[in-house]
Write a protein that holds these residues in place. Structure first.
Motif, PDB file in Angstrom:
ATOM      1  N   LYS A 283       0.681  -1.198  -0.043  1.00 59.06           N
ATOM      2  CA  LYS A 283      -0.026   0.012   0.017  1.00 59.06           C
ATOM      3  C   LYS A 283       0.982   1.177   0.015  1.00 59.06           C
ATOM      4  N   ALA A 284       1.842   1.209   0.688  1.00 56.20           N
ATOM      5  CA  ALA A 284       2.808   2.324   0.949  1.00 56.20           C
ATOM      6  C   ALA A 284       3.500   2.632  -0.579  1.00 56.20           C
ATOM      7  N   ALA A 285       3.866   1.417  -0.976  1.00 52.35           N
ATOM      8  CA  ALA A 285       4.682   1.731  -2.270  1.00 52.35           C
ATOM      9  C   ALA A 285       3.743   2.267  -3.424  1.00 52.35           C
ATOM     10  N   ALA A 286       2.514   1.648  -3.293  1.00 54.00           N
ATOM     11  CA  ALA A 286       1.308   2.032  -4.443  1.00 54.00           C
ATOM     12  C   ALA A 286       1.311   3.635  -4.341  1.00 54.00           C
ATOM     13  N   ALA A 287       1.123   3.860  -2.974  1.00 56.45           N
ATOM     14  CA  ALA A 287       0.774   5.442  -2.727  1.00 56.45           C
ATOM     15  C   ALA A 287       2.041   6.338  -3.288  1.00 56.45           C
ATOM     16  N   ALA A 288       3.214   5.869  -3.129  1.00 54.97           N
ATOM     17  CA  ALA A 288       4.177   6.578  -3.318  1.00 54.97           C
ATOM     18  C   ALA A 288       4.310   6.689  -4.827  1.00 54.97           C
ATOM     19  N   ARG A 289       4.022   5.582  -5.617  1.00 57.30           N
ATOM     20  CA  ARG A 289       3.906   5.704  -7.217  1.00 57.30           C
ATOM     21  C   ARG A 289       2.799   6.682  -7.633  1.00 57.30           C
ATOM     22  N   GLU A 290       1.720   6.631  -6.973  1.00 60.25           N
ATOM     23  CA  GLU A 290       0.540   7.310  -7.222  1.00 60.25           C
ATOM     24  C   GLU A 290       0.489   8.700  -7.249  1.00 60.25           C
ATOM     25  N   PHE A 291       1.212   9.057  -5.872  1.00 58.14           N
ATOM     26  CA  PHE A 291       1.115  10.289  -5.601  1.00 58.14           C
ATOM     27  C   PHE A 291       2.512  11.259  -5.803  1.00 58.14           C
ATOM     28  N   GLY A 292       3.503  10.456  -6.286  1.00 57.70           N
ATOM     29  CA  GLY A 292       4.750  11.061  -6.668  1.00 57.70           C
ATOM     30  C   GLY A 292       5.758  11.212  -5.388  1.00 57.70           C
ATOM     31  N   ALA A 293       5.526  10.404  -4.546  1.00 56.83           N
ATOM     32  CA  ALA A 293       6.800  10.387  -3.477  1.00 56.83           C
ATOM     33  C   ALA A 293       7.856   9.600  -3.663  1.00 56.83           C
ATOM     34  N   PRO A 294       9.161  10.215  -3.476  1.00 59.64           N
ATOM     35  CA  PRO A 294      10.354   9.412  -3.961  1.00 59.64           C
ATOM     36  C   PRO A 294      10.393   8.134  -3.046  1.00 59.64           C
ATOM     37  N   GLN A 295      10.118   8.245  -1.734  1.00 55.56           N
ATOM     38  CA  GLN A 295      10.324   7.063  -1.109  1.00 55.56           C
ATOM     39  C   GLN A 295       9.203   6.637  -0.306  1.00 55.56           C
ATOM     40  N   SER A 296       9.219   5.406   0.033  1.00 52.50           N
ATOM     41  CA  SER A 296       8.071   4.719   1.042  1.00 52.50           C
ATOM     42  C   SER A 296       8.520   3.889   2.190  1.00 52.50           C
ATOM     43  N   PHE A 297       7.939   3.781   3.271  1.00 52.41           N
ATOM     44  CA  PHE A 297       8.448   3.412   4.374  1.00 52.41           C
ATOM     45  C   PHE A 297       7.145   2.497   5.185  1.00 52.41           C
ATOM     46  N   THR A 298       7.583   1.674   6.076  1.00 57.40           N
ATOM     47  CA  THR A 298       6.565   0.638   6.565  1.00 57.40           C
ATOM     48  C   THR A 298       6.688   1.024   8.241  1.00 57.40           C
ATOM     49  N   ASP A 299       7.681   1.719   8.544  1.00 59.73           N
ATOM     50  CA  ASP A 299       7.796   2.149  10.026  1.00 59.73           C
ATOM     51  C   ASP A 299       8.240   3.552  10.193  1.00 59.73           C
ATOM     52  N   ALA A 300       8.378   3.896  11.515  1.00 60.98           N
ATOM     53  CA  ALA A 300       8.695   5.241  12.036  1.00 60.98           C
ATOM     54  C   ALA A 300      10.130   5.550  11.582  1.00 60.98           C
ATOM     55  N   SER A 301      10.917   4.877  10.800  1.00 60.90           N
ATOM     56  CA  SER A 301      12.207   5.017  10.286  1.00 60.90           C
ATOM     57  C   SER A 301      12.203   6.144   9.258  1.00 60.90           C
ATOM     58  N   ILE A 302      10.987   6.412   8.821  1.00 57.42           N
ATOM     59  CA  ILE A 302      10.487   7.677   7.707  1.00 57.42           C
ATOM     60  C   ILE A 302      11.072   8.996   8.574  1.00 57.42           C
ATOM     61  N   LEU A 303      10.941   8.966  10.030  1.00 54.70           N
ATOM     62  CA  LEU A 303      11.246  10.272  10.566  1.00 54.70           C
ATOM     63  C   LEU A 303      12.664  10.324  10.791  1.00 54.70           C
ATOM     64  N   ASP A 304      13.635   9.510  10.580  1.00 55.72           N
ATOM     65  CA  ASP A 304      15.145   9.762  10.773  1.00 55.72           C
ATOM     66  C   ASP A 304      15.802   9.486   9.418  1.00 55.72           C
ATOM     67  N   GLU A 305      15.079   8.856   8.538  1.00 57.48           N
ATOM     68  CA  GLU A 305      15.943   8.755   7.052  1.00 57.48           C
ATOM     69  C   GLU A 305      15.574   9.524   6.120  1.00 57.48           C
ATOM     70  N   VAL A 306      14.589  10.402   6.446  1.00 56.12           N
ATOM     71  CA  VAL A 306      14.178  11.594   5.251  1.00 56.12           C
ATOM     72  C   VAL A 306      14.146  12.943   6.122  1.00 56.12           C
ATOM     73  N   ARG A 307      14.560  13.743   5.435  1.00 56.09           N
ATOM     74  CA  ARG A 307      14.496  15.138   6.033  1.00 56.09           C
ATOM     75  C   ARG A 307      12.920  15.618   5.937  1.00 56.09           C
ATOM     76  N   LEU A 308      12.429  16.020   6.954  1.00 56.74           N
ATOM     77  CA  LEU A 308      10.956  16.501   6.792  1.00 56.74           C
ATOM     78  C   LEU A 308      10.643  17.560   7.643  1.00 56.74           C
ATOM     79  N   ASP A 309       9.998  18.522   7.192  1.00 61.66           N
ATOM     80  CA  ASP A 309       9.641  19.716   7.835  1.00 61.66           C
ATOM     81  C   ASP A 309       8.234  19.504   8.465  1.00 61.66           C
ATOM     82  N   LEU A 310       7.305  19.045   7.890  1.00 59.84           N
ATOM     83  CA  LEU A 310       6.104  18.623   8.404  1.00 59.84           C
ATOM     84  C   LEU A 310       5.393  17.048   8.259  1.00 59.84           C
ATOM     85  N   VAL A 311       4.866  16.569   9.020  1.00 61.09           N
ATOM     86  CA  VAL A 311       4.387  15.280   8.843  1.00 61.09           C
ATOM     87  C   VAL A 311       2.826  15.047   8.934  1.00 61.09           C
ATOM     88  N   ASP A 312       2.181  14.498   8.251  1.00 59.94           N
ATOM     89  CA  ASP A 312       0.669  14.494   8.220  1.00 59.94           C
ATOM     90  C   ASP A 312       0.205  13.248   8.707  1.00 59.94           C
TER      91      ASP A 312
END
Length: 346
Positions: free
Chosen positions: A42-71
């Motif tokens: 589901k994460a990979a499909a959303a990344a493809r459809e909505f143009g996100a360069p990376q997809s994750f399955t856990d909170a590592s998204i917060l450490d591996e990507v520089r983020l200003d804002l999380v929804d």
């Protein structure tokens, strides 16, 4: 101005409206840089459809990507831990409503963000609908005088359990999921609330909690609002997402009907406005309203974040709406009007 880097956690049913909103906002200096869902496909499909360069399955998204804002567009029982993780890292947060399953958890989420000095907004999206913003503008203008009475209602029979089957087993249902939007509108149009009286029904035997609620609010200053919500209407065509309202003031009356026609009668004059956004699909009004609401809400929160300002529906503001939810449930138990709780945990 530097581009705003946004990540979305949760790629489920309603999160798609959030994802589409962020994709649309690319032209306004916002980049959806990563998405996350426990379901890798589901994460990979959303990344493809909505143009996100990376997809994750856990909170590592917060450490591996520089983020200003999380929804955070996940189920409410996950909000506290995810919001706290963002606060610890100095990342701004938008949390899907309802903020939490309980009042005390909601208070804790807000307190943690305040302790960290981090941005916290709640995706309370009805008030950002263009029609509701126009209603609020007219009320504030004094066109109908001082508001003294209102009725705000959403009555639908669409199968909300198909896409959100966990609703069947929730301990609190229609007030916390749908009524919270209308209680927020009552605050927006009529001001803060002194007490809430509520009666509920469970009309669908397959549902554990209430699927219908009728609430009466006494506002500061004496105005009264009647707030209605149900998932068990049998009206056709259905009215999913369509808010019907009427506001009476000392000098006139304002109404909004299902066709998004706004009517104002004041001082012997009557006028109407059509508040239909461009591209609105009346064959599927629920989807059109949801998409427009998500876009307007994401834009408003992103603008506030970039301006270094508190969101209109900040965590602290949303607690005032959540307090009305809590008062409604307490009223069902006591059988009497209940005063909304203060911020202090019980």
């Amino acid at each position: 101005m530097a581009r705003l880097r946004v990540g979305v956690i949760g790629c489920g049913y309603y999160a798609r409206y959030h994802l589409e909103a962020w994709k649309t906002l690319t032209r306004e200096g916002i980049d959806l840089v990563a998405v996350c869902d426990l379901d890798a496909d589901k994460a990979a499909a959303a990344a493809r459809e909505f143009g996100a360069p990376q997809s994750f399955t856990d909170a590592s998204i917060l450490d591996e990507v520089r983020l200003d804002l999380v929804d955070i567009a996940t189920r409410m029982d996950t909000h506290r831990a995810l919001a706290a993780a963002c606060a610890e890292r100095g990342i701004g947060v938008i949390v899907q409503k309802p903020l939490a399953p309980t009042w005390d958890e909601a208070v804790a989420i807000v307190a943690r963000a305040e302790q960290a000095g981090s941005f916290l907004a709640v995706h309370e999206n009805f008030r950002f609908q263009p029609a509701m913003q126009r209603v609020a503008e007219i009320v504030r203008s004094g066109a109908i005088g001082e508001p003294s009475w209102s009725r705000i209602a959403v009555r639908t029979g669409v199968d909300v359990y198909k896409n959100q089957p966990y609703f069947l087993n929730e301990e609190r249902l229609v007030i916390l999921d749908l009524g919270i939007h209308l209680l927020d509108l009552a605050r927006l149009f009529m001001g803060e609330v002194e007490n809430v009286f509520c009666q509920t029904q469970r009309r669908n035997p397959a549902v554990r909690a209430e699927d219908t609620a009728t609430m009466m609010l006494r506002h500061v200053g004496g105005a009264v609002s009647v707030v209605e919500c149900t998932y068990e209407s049998r009206r056709l065509p259905d009215a999913l997402g369509e808010t019907i309202l009427e506001i009476e003031g000392t000098d006139g009356v304002l109404t909004l009907d299902r066709q998004l026609t706004l009517a104002v009668s004041s001082k012997g004059q009557h006028r109407t406005e059509r508040l239909v956004p461009e591209g609105f699909d009346f064959s599927d009004p629920g989807a059109s309203i949801a998409a427009g609401s998500a876009l307007a809400t994401c834009r408003a929160h992103a603008d506030a974040f970039r301006a270094g300002q508190a969101a209109e529906t900040s965590g602290a503001d949303n607690l005032k709406t959540y307090a009305l939810v809590e008062a409604a449930y307490r009223s069902v138990i006591s059988g009497s009007p209940e005063i909304p709780p203060s911020r202090a945990p019980n």
